[in-house]
Each structure stands twice: as C-alpha cells, then as structure tokens.
Design a protein around this motif. Structure first.
Motif, short mmCIF file in Angstrom:
data_model
loop_
_atom_site.label_atom_id
_atom_site.label_comp_id
_atom_site.label_asym_id
_atom_site.label_seq_id
_atom_site.Cartn_x
_atom_site.Cartn_y
_atom_site.Cartn_z
N ASN A 178 0.83 -1.21 0.00
CA ASN A 178 0.00 0.00 0.00
C ASN A 178 0.86 1.26 0.00
O ASN A 178 0.57 2.23 0.70
CB ASN A 178 -0.97 -0.01 1.18
CG ASN A 178 -1.89 -1.21 1.15
OD1 ASN A 178 -2.32 -1.66 0.08
ND2 ASN A 178 -2.18 -1.77 2.31
N GLY A 179 1.95 1.22 -0.79
CA GLY A 179 2.81 2.37 -0.96
C GLY A 179 3.87 2.54 0.12
O GLY A 179 4.73 3.43 0.00
N GLU A 180 3.86 1.73 1.16
CA GLU A 180 4.84 1.84 2.25
C GLU A 180 5.97 0.84 2.04
O GLU A 180 5.71 -0.37 1.91
CB GLU A 180 4.16 1.59 3.59
CG GLU A 180 5.10 1.75 4.77
CD GLU A 180 4.42 1.48 6.11
OE1 GLU A 180 5.15 1.32 7.11
OE2 GLU A 180 3.17 1.42 6.16
N LEU A 181 7.20 1.32 2.01
CA LEU A 181 8.36 0.45 1.83
C LEU A 181 8.48 -0.49 3.02
O LEU A 181 8.60 -0.05 4.16
CB LEU A 181 9.63 1.28 1.67
CG LEU A 181 10.92 0.52 1.40
CD1 LEU A 181 10.86 -0.22 0.06
CD2 LEU A 181 12.12 1.47 1.44
N LYS A 182 8.46 -1.80 2.75
CA LYS A 182 8.55 -2.81 3.80
C LYS A 182 9.87 -3.57 3.76
O LYS A 182 10.38 -3.99 4.80
CB LYS A 182 7.39 -3.81 3.67
CG LYS A 182 6.02 -3.21 3.86
CD LYS A 182 5.79 -2.80 5.29
CE LYS A 182 4.34 -2.39 5.52
NZ LYS A 182 4.10 -2.01 6.92
#
Length: 196
Positions: A119-123
């Motif tokens: 969801n667009g968040e770098l993990k």
C-alpha cells in the motif's frame, strides 16, 4: 524474523499453479490469518545439473534471473505441523517476472537490490549480498538432492522486513492490499490481493 541461521538451505516446493504473472491478482486463501510478502531473486536453470562440485559450477548452470514474490501463509507454514509446503503452495502464491534476464546480462547475482512496498509503504529494502547462501551454492546444494532441469525455478530467499518479523499486531496481507516489488534490473511487479 529472528530465526536461527540454518546450517544448510531450507527446502520446500511450490506447485505449478502458484506461478502467475507479475501483475496478476494474488488470492488470500480461505481461513488465512497470516498471508505474508517476500520479494526474492528467482534463478532459472539452463542446463541439467546433477551432483555439482562447486558454486562456480552452480552458476554455470543458470540460464538467467527474474523477480519473484514468494507469498507465504505463515500459520499454514509454521503452526499447522508437517512441512512448510502447506504455507507456500496456495494458488497464485508465486508471481514471477516480468521477464527473464539472461545470466550474461547480470554482472553479479549477489549485488542486486530488492525492494517491496505494501500500500505504498516500503517494507523490504535489501540486497542479494545479504543472502545466507549465494546463488551458485544453492544450485550446487540442490543438485545433490534432486536433478535440476532446464526451466526449473529456484526462489533464493528474502531480505528483512516481512510481516512475520514485525511487532504485534503484525501487518499481514488482506484483501484490498496492493503489493509492489522489484529486483533492480529484473523488473517490477504489482499485485492486488483478493479473497479466494
């Protein structure tokens, strides 16, 4: 995830129906509570390999490389007993591609950045230099337990940042989530998750 480093590579198989395109839907299995992400380097075998003697021979049997998403259901994999296969073999659990990059076009398979976003968040933000077992050694090792044939695909492990390694409540995937991932130079993927 904080797990102990294994002395030898951990092996599991993925069924043919796990392989889908890089932008295809990933299905969250019925009863899943812990569907997790894993960006990985995929190795495609180019020559039949049996009982290889060195990591250099292992690399010589590689046709090329691709981006893979080794989706895993952690409860099925770890908490349900038996082998890891139950958590690795749900339909659509191995998006692959978008293309195969030949081995001669990859200067060093142990120097490839890997990234994954939810969801667009770098993990995940790592590199294949962090792999416990390098590509050539993985191919050599596997060739002592099974014959590897042209077209066989080996997923090689994932960097830190999977949901299983996060603090509670762990942010496992659910229907509606969007995962994007890439191995630098090997292409990018995007999947929306839906309930099976």
């Amino acid at each position: 995830t904080g797990a102990e480093i294994p002395a030898e590579p951990i092996l599991f198989f993925k069924a043919p129906d796990t392989v889908v395109g890089p932008d295809d839907t990933v299905l969250v299995p019925r009863g899943s509570r812990k569907t997790d992400w894993e960006v990985e380097l995929a190795v495609v075998i180019g020559r039949t390999a049996r009982y290889l003697g060195s990591a250099e021979e292992g690399l010589a049997h590689v046709a090329g490389y691709a981006t893979a998403h080794d989706v895993s259901e952690r409860e099925f994999q770890i908490e349900r007993g038996g082998t890891w296969d139950k958590g690795k073999n749900c339909e659509t659990f191995n998006p692959l591609g978008p293309w195969l990059v030949t081995a001669d076009d990859v200067d060093d398979p142990q120097a490839l950045p890997l990234r994954l976003w939810v969801n667009g968040e770098l993990k995940q933000n790592g590199t294949t230099a962090e792999q416990i077992f390098p590509v050539g050694e993985v191919v050599r090792y596997l060739s002592h337990f099974m014959t590897l044939y042209p077209g066989d695909i080996i997923n090689t492990g994932t960097p830190a940042g999977v949901a299983m390694g996060q603090p509670e409540p762990k942010p496992y995937l659910k229907a509606g989530d969007v995962v994007e991932l890439e191995v630098e130079g090997l292409g990018r993927q995007r999947q929306e998750l839906k309930d099976a």
